[in-house]
Every structure is written in structure tokens, then in C-alpha cells.
Design a protein around this motif. Structure first.
Motif, PDB file in Angstrom:
ATOM      1  N   PRO A 135      59.728  38.879  53.909  1.00  0.00           N
ATOM      2  CA  PRO A 135      60.165  40.121  53.228  1.00  0.00           C
ATOM      3  C   PRO A 135      60.604  41.206  54.211  1.00  0.00           C
ATOM      4  CG  PRO A 135      58.117  39.309  52.265  1.00  0.00           C
ATOM      5  CD  PRO A 135      58.370  38.495  53.492  1.00  0.00           C
ATOM      6  N   LYS A 136      59.942  41.308  55.372  1.00  0.00           N
ATOM      7  CA  LYS A 136      60.304  42.336  56.349  1.00  0.00           C
ATOM      8  C   LYS A 136      61.694  42.078  56.920  1.00  0.00           C
ATOM      9  CE  LYS A 136      55.550  43.330  57.787  1.00  0.00           C
ATOM     10  NZ  LYS A 136      54.580  43.292  58.920  1.00  0.00           N
ATOM     11  N   VAL A 137      62.002  40.802  57.161  1.00  0.00           N
ATOM     12  CA  VAL A 137      63.328  40.435  57.678  1.00  0.00           C
ATOM     13  C   VAL A 137      64.400  40.744  56.639  1.00  0.00           C
ATOM     14  CG1 VAL A 137      64.786  38.495  58.411  1.00  0.00           C
ATOM     15  CG2 VAL A 137      62.422  38.674  59.233  1.00  0.00           C
ATOM     16  N   ILE A 138      64.107  40.378  55.400  1.00  0.00           N
ATOM     17  CA  ILE A 138      65.059  40.622  54.309  1.00  0.00           C
ATOM     18  C   ILE A 138      65.358  42.108  54.152  1.00  0.00           C
ATOM     19  CG2 ILE A 138      65.323  40.525  51.787  1.00  0.00           C
ATOM     20  CD1 ILE A 138      65.810  37.871  53.226  1.00  0.00           C
ATOM     21  N   MET A 139      64.312  42.933  54.116  1.00  0.00           N
ATOM     22  CA  MET A 139      64.500  44.363  53.906  1.00  0.00           C
ATOM     23  C   MET A 139      65.235  45.004  55.079  1.00  0.00           C
ATOM     24  SD  MET A 139      63.706  45.247  50.947  1.00  0.00           S
ATOM     25  CE  MET A 139      64.123  46.950  51.317  1.00  0.00           C
ATOM     26  N   LYS A 140      64.931  44.526  56.279  1.00  0.00           N
ATOM     27  CA  LYS A 140      65.601  45.105  57.447  1.00  0.00           C
ATOM     28  C   LYS A 140      67.088  44.782  57.430  1.00  0.00           C
ATOM     29  CE  LYS A 140      64.902  45.798  62.388  1.00  0.00           C
ATOM     30  NZ  LYS A 140      64.062  45.482  63.568  1.00  0.00           N
ATOM     31  N   ILE A 141      67.434  43.537  57.109  1.00  0.00           N
ATOM     32  CA  ILE A 141      68.848  43.146  57.040  1.00  0.00           C
ATOM     33  C   ILE A 141      69.559  43.896  55.923  1.00  0.00           C
ATOM     34  CG2 ILE A 141      70.406  41.237  56.444  1.00  0.00           C
ATOM     35  CD1 ILE A 141      68.553  39.378  58.010  1.00  0.00           C
ATOM     36  N   LEU A 142      68.918  43.973  54.770  1.00  0.00           N
ATOM     37  CA  LEU A 142      69.520  44.674  53.626  1.00  0.00           C
ATOM     38  C   LEU A 142      69.750  46.142  53.958  1.00  0.00           C
ATOM     39  CD1 LEU A 142      70.424  44.321  50.678  1.00  0.00           C
ATOM     40  CD2 LEU A 142      68.103  44.910  49.977  1.00  0.00           C
ATOM     41  N   SER A 143      68.770  46.768  54.599  1.00  0.00           N
ATOM     42  CA  SER A 143      68.901  48.189  54.963  1.00  0.00           C
ATOM     43  C   SER A 143      70.029  48.405  55.959  1.00  0.00           C
ATOM     44  CB  SER A 143      67.582  48.706  55.556  1.00  0.00           C
ATOM     45  OG  SER A 143      66.542  48.620  54.611  1.00  0.00           O
ATOM     46  N   LEU A 144      70.094  47.508  56.963  1.00  0.00           N
ATOM     47  CA  LEU A 144      71.153  47.645  57.969  1.00  0.00           C
ATOM     48  C   LEU A 144      72.536  47.417  57.357  1.00  0.00           C
ATOM     49  CD1 LEU A 144      69.427  45.886  60.999  1.00  0.00           C
ATOM     50  CD2 LEU A 144      70.037  48.303  60.830  1.00  0.00           C
ATOM     51  N   LEU A 145      72.614  46.471  56.396  1.00  0.00           N
ATOM     52  CA  LEU A 145      73.894  46.251  55.713  1.00  0.00           C
ATOM     53  C   LEU A 145      74.291  47.499  54.929  1.00  0.00           C
ATOM     54  CD1 LEU A 145      73.535  42.608  54.339  1.00  0.00           C
ATOM     55  CD2 LEU A 145      75.234  43.414  55.982  1.00  0.00           C
ATOM     56  N   GLY A 146      73.302  48.094  54.280  1.00  0.00           N
ATOM     57  CA  GLY A 146      73.591  49.300  53.502  1.00  0.00           C
ATOM     58  C   GLY A 146      73.990  50.474  54.369  1.00  0.00           C
ATOM     59  N   GLU A 147      73.372  50.573  55.543  1.00  0.00           N
ATOM     60  CA  GLU A 147      73.645  51.711  56.425  1.00  0.00           C
ATOM     61  C   GLU A 147      74.918  51.527  57.236  1.00  0.00           C
ATOM     62  OE1 GLU A 147      70.206  52.071  58.848  1.00  0.00           O
ATOM     63  OE2 GLU A 147      68.860  52.479  57.155  1.00  0.00           O
ATOM     64  N   ASN A 148      75.112  50.304  57.774  1.00  0.00           N
ATOM     65  CA  ASN A 148      76.208  50.079  58.705  1.00  0.00           C
ATOM     66  C   ASN A 148      77.410  49.369  58.087  1.00  0.00           C
ATOM     67  OD1 ASN A 148      74.468  51.140  60.670  1.00  0.00           O
ATOM     68  ND2 ASN A 148      73.620  49.116  61.113  1.00  0.00           N
ATOM     69  N   GLY A 149      77.153  48.640  57.038  1.00  0.00           N
ATOM     70  CA  GLY A 149      78.237  47.887  56.427  1.00  0.00           C
ATOM     71  C   GLY A 149      78.799  48.634  55.236  1.00  0.00           C
ATOM     72  N   SER A 150      78.930  47.907  54.146  1.00  0.00           N
ATOM     73  CA  SER A 150      79.438  48.533  52.924  1.00  0.00           C
ATOM     74  C   SER A 150      78.499  48.189  51.786  1.00  0.00           C
ATOM     75  CB  SER A 150      80.851  48.015  52.609  1.00  0.00           C
ATOM     76  OG  SER A 150      80.776  46.634  52.269  1.00  0.00           O
ATOM     77  N   ALA A 151      78.630  48.937  50.688  1.00  0.00           N
ATOM     78  CA  ALA A 151      77.810  48.676  49.511  1.00  0.00           C
ATOM     79  C   ALA A 151      78.077  47.272  48.980  1.00  0.00           C
ATOM     80  CB  ALA A 151      78.102  49.718  48.437  1.00  0.00           C
TER      81      ALA A 151
END
Length: 447
Positions: free
Chosen positions: A366-382
Motif C-alpha cells: 500500500p505504501k508503494v501504491i500511494m507514493k506512486i499515485l501521489s507522484l503521478l498526481g503531483e508530477n504527471g497529469s490527472a
């Protein structure tokens, strides 16, 4: 003569006064049952009567009565007392009492209870972590005349080791070595060596590893494997390699189990180059393919933060058509994240998710998933974040925290959030205070 008579009368008087003293011997349950010489006489009546008179029955005394009756070959009466103990509900009928009862039933039937039943009981205590009860079982089996075998002593030795009681372990070992009917084996000496390793007594461990090696049958691969593993925990690479060559020359062929053990030992010793060479040797052997073998080296790379080497090996196996599991890619993704290699982490977790359908029971960290999701939201696109969330749905349950990451990415990108809120409600996730705080930042897009 007269003096002698007076002395005699004086002594007699003292004796008579002592004999006729009012002090009476206390009546115990043992003193009531022990004299019942007739083997057909029921002790159940005596026990029931004792309780009916309001007298207490002590567990230790009843246990003593049963063992005493058994020693005097009054098996029926001993079994009666045992069954009364069990049916009374006063005491907890432990595994030891069950073993004694089985033995008594065997003496009716003309059968002898072997060490097997007691070994099973001790093994059960090992599984439940009740190590302190194991020496009691060993004591009871000797008390009722059942000779412990090698396994009996080894289980007991390990029970002392589990409690870090070196003195107790050594005491049992000495007793075992002094039994004329016991032939010492490599298993016991290796077990003792392992306990010494865990206790930091390396010199003693090395001494007993040599004793164990001397007892190994040349055709016994398990013995070599065990010693190799213990030597690796001692950090002795020379002995590990020496025993590996000795094992290869002694056996007709080394099987996957042997390669796995040796690779694990080399990785434990940080001998990754030697592990790579051994892996190539395994690949040219006639053994059937087992993914666990290369995985040992790959996990070694990951643990040593050699993530690129691990990924190269995984891709090479995939190119060769080998079936991989999602958990290894998930571990690699976590490693890349720790190293700050975000794109590599995303790539690996996507591979892991694509393999999930072929692997039951795996769930991403879960920690890996949330970190990737957060980084995608912050650095990538919605859209990237939403696409990643969609790929998670077959594997994990979408939660409020994940939706909040998406809401923030929507707001940052100026996207309409109503559709996302509807999706959130469809997943039975209600808005909370944090959701409202996030939505306060949202400003509808003007047409």
C-alpha cells in the motif's frame, strides 16, 4: 544385673510412651489407594468417596498415584485413576496425561507405547511455542519406562535452544551421548551447532559442525546442505565452498534443493559473483526449471540495491519465456522508489499488476501504491493518475485516500470534479472533513 534391668525398664518405658503417643499419622489419598492390593479392586469408589467427604484432590498427588500404580504393574487401577482424572473436570488433561493414558491402555491390550507418541506431543508443543513443557514430557516418558530415541532428545535439545538455555541443552546432550542404545547422528550435532551460532558461541559451533560432518553419510545431501547453511551464518565462506565441492563429489547429482541452499548461503555471505557462476552452472544442469533458483540471486541484487542488475535478469528471463511472479517486480518497484527512480518504479509496478491475473494471493505494498499515485498526481497529469488507479481496481480496493489524491490532481489541472465525486459515491466512500477541505480549493470552470 539390677542396673541393667533398670536401664531396660527405662528404655522400655520411653519406647512404650512413644508408641502409645496420641499423635496419629495423617491419612492421605495416596495412603488410602496404595495398599489396595487386589488388581480388580476399583479405585474409582475411593476417589469419589474422598471427594464426597469434602477432601481436596491435588493434581501432583493423583499423578504420583497413577505412576506408582503403573510401576507396580497395577495397570487397570492406574488407568481407572487416569480416566477419573480426565472425567472429573477438576484438572486440565494435558498432552502428557494423554500419553500416560495411552500407555496404560496399551498395557491392558498387551501393547507397548513407543517414543513416537511422545515425540508427536513434543512436536506439538514446539509448534505452539510451549518449549518449557517439552523437558517435562521427556521426563515422563523415561519415568514410565519408554526410552527416548534420537528424535526425542533432539526435540528437547532444540527446546532448550529456543529458550537460550545453553546449560540445559548441554545437560541433555551429555545424557544422550551416555545412552548405550543411542547412536549419535549428524542431525543432533548440527542442531547443537546451530544453537551455539545463535548464542554467539562460534568456537563451540565450529567444533560441533566438525562432529556433525564426521557422522554424515556420503550419500546424504541434506546433511551437507544443513552444514553449508550454518557455516554461512558463521560467515565462513571457505567452509561453505569446501563442503559444496565435497557434496558434489559425494552425490551422483545435485538437485534444485541443493542449488537453492548453496545460492542462499552465497548471497548471505555477499558472495554475489560466486552466486552468478553457480547460477550458470545450474542452468546447464539437467534439473527441471524452478523459478526459485534465479530468484535467490535477483533478491540478492535487490537487497544490495543493485536494482538495474535485478531488472536486467528479470527481463532476460521474460525474454526466454519464463513465467515470472508479480511479487518480485513489486519488490523491485519499492527499491527504485527508495532510490528516487520514479519512472523505473512505475514501469515495474505496472508489470507486476499485469501479472496479477496469473498469481493468486499477491497484493501490492500500500505504501508503494500511494507514493506512486501521489507522484503521478503531483508530477504527471490527472489522466495518468486516474489510469493508474483503474489498473489497481482488480487488485486492491480503492479507498478515500486514493480518491483524495485524484481530487487534488483534478483541481491542479482545472478539471471538473463532479464525475469523480459520483464515482467516489458509487464506491460507497462518503465525503469527510478532509474531502471538504480539498473541495474548498476547487473553483468551477467558467463556460
Amino acid at each position: 544385673m539390677q542396673l541393667n534391668r533398670r536401664v531396660f525398664q527405662s528404655l522400655t518405658g520411653i519406647t512404650c510412651r512413644f508408641y502409645h503417643s496420641d499423635k496419629r499419622k495423617k491419612v492421605t489419598l495416596y495412603s488410602k489407594i496404595s495398599p489396595l492390593g487386589d488388581p480388580n479392586y476399583s479405585v474409582t469408589n475411593e476417589l469419589d468417596e474422598w471427594v464426597c467427604k469434602g477432601k481436596k484432590v491435588r493434581f501432583a498427588e493423583l499423578q504420583r498415584i497413577i505412576l506408582d500404580l503403573r510401576k507396580r504393574k497395577r495397570f487397570n487401577q492406574a488407568l481407572e485413576a487416569s480416566e477419573w482424572m480426565k472425567s472429573s473436570g477438576i484438572f486440565t488433561f494435558s498432552s502428557t496425561e494423554h500419553a500416560v493414558q495411552l500407555d496404560l491402555i496399551g498395557k491392558e491390550k498387551g501393547l507397548s507405547l513407543s517414543s513416537v507418541a511422545f515425540n508427536d506431543i513434543m512436536s506439538l508443543y514446539t509448534k505452539t511455542g510451549e518449549y518449557e513443557k517439552i523437558p517435562e514430557v521427556l521426563h515422563h516418558m523415561k519415568e514410565i519406562g519408554v526410552c527416548p530415541d534420537n528424535l526425542s532428545y533432539r526435540i528437547c535439545i532444540n527446546s532448550y535452544g529456543a529458550r537460550s538455555d545453553i546449560e540445559g541443552m548441554e545437560r541433555v546432550l551429555i545424557e544422550m551421548e551416555n545412552q548405550s542404545y543411542i547412536v549419535m547422528d549428524w542431525n543432533t550435532y548440527a542442531a547443537v551447532a546451530n544453537i551455539y551460532v545463535k548464542s554467539g558461541l562460534d568456537d563451540k559451533a565450529n567444533s560441533f559442525l566438525k562432529k556433525a560432518e564426521a557422522k554424515i553419510d556420503n550419500k546424504e545431501g541434506l546433511g551437507y546442505n544443513y552444514l553449508i547453511s550454518v557455516y554461512s551464518r558463521l560467515g565462513n565462506k571457505d567452509e561453505v565452498i569446501r563442503l559444496w565441492f565435497l557434496e558434489k563429489s559425494a552425490l551422483k547429482r545435485c538437485i534444485n534443493r541443493d542449488y537453492i541452499n548453496m545460492l542462499e548461503s552465497l548471497v548471505r555471505l555477499d558472495a554475489l559473483e560466486e552466486a552468478e557462476q553457480l547460477l550458470k552452472e545450474w542452468e546447464t544442469s539437467d534439473n527441471c526449471y524452478d523459478i526459485r533458483v534465479p530468484y535467490i540471486v535477483i533478491i540478492g541484487y535487490i537487497d544490495k540495491k543493485l536494482y538495474e542488475k535485478a531488472e536486467t535478469m528479470l527481463e532476460d528471463l521474460s525474454t526466454k519465456g519464463k513465467t515470472l511472479t508479480p511479487n518480485i517486480w513489486g519488490r523491485l518497484a519499492a527499491g527504485y522508489l527508495d532510490k528516487g527512480k520514479f519512472e523505473s518504479a512505475v514501469k515495474c509496478i505496472k508489470v507486476a499488476l499485469s501479472l496479477k491475473k496469473d498469481s493468486k494471493g499477491w497484493k501490492p505494498d500500500p505504501k508503494v501504491i500511494m507514493k506512486i499515485l501521489s507522484l503521478l498526481g503531483e508530477n504527471g497529469s490527472a489522466n495518468d493518475a486516474e489510469s493508474f488507479l483503474s489498473s489497481l481496481r482488480p487488485v486492491v480496493s480503492v479507498n478515500r485516500e486514493m480518491y483524495h489524491v485524484l481530487l487534488k490532481s483534478y483541481i491542479a489541472g482545472g478539471k471538473e470534479v463532479e464525475r469523480l465525486l459520483n464515482s467516489m459515491r458509487a464506491d460507497n466512500i462518503d465525503e469527510n472533513e478532509e474531502t471538504k477541505v480539498i473541495l474548498e480549493e476547487y473553483k468551477p470552470i467558467s463556460s
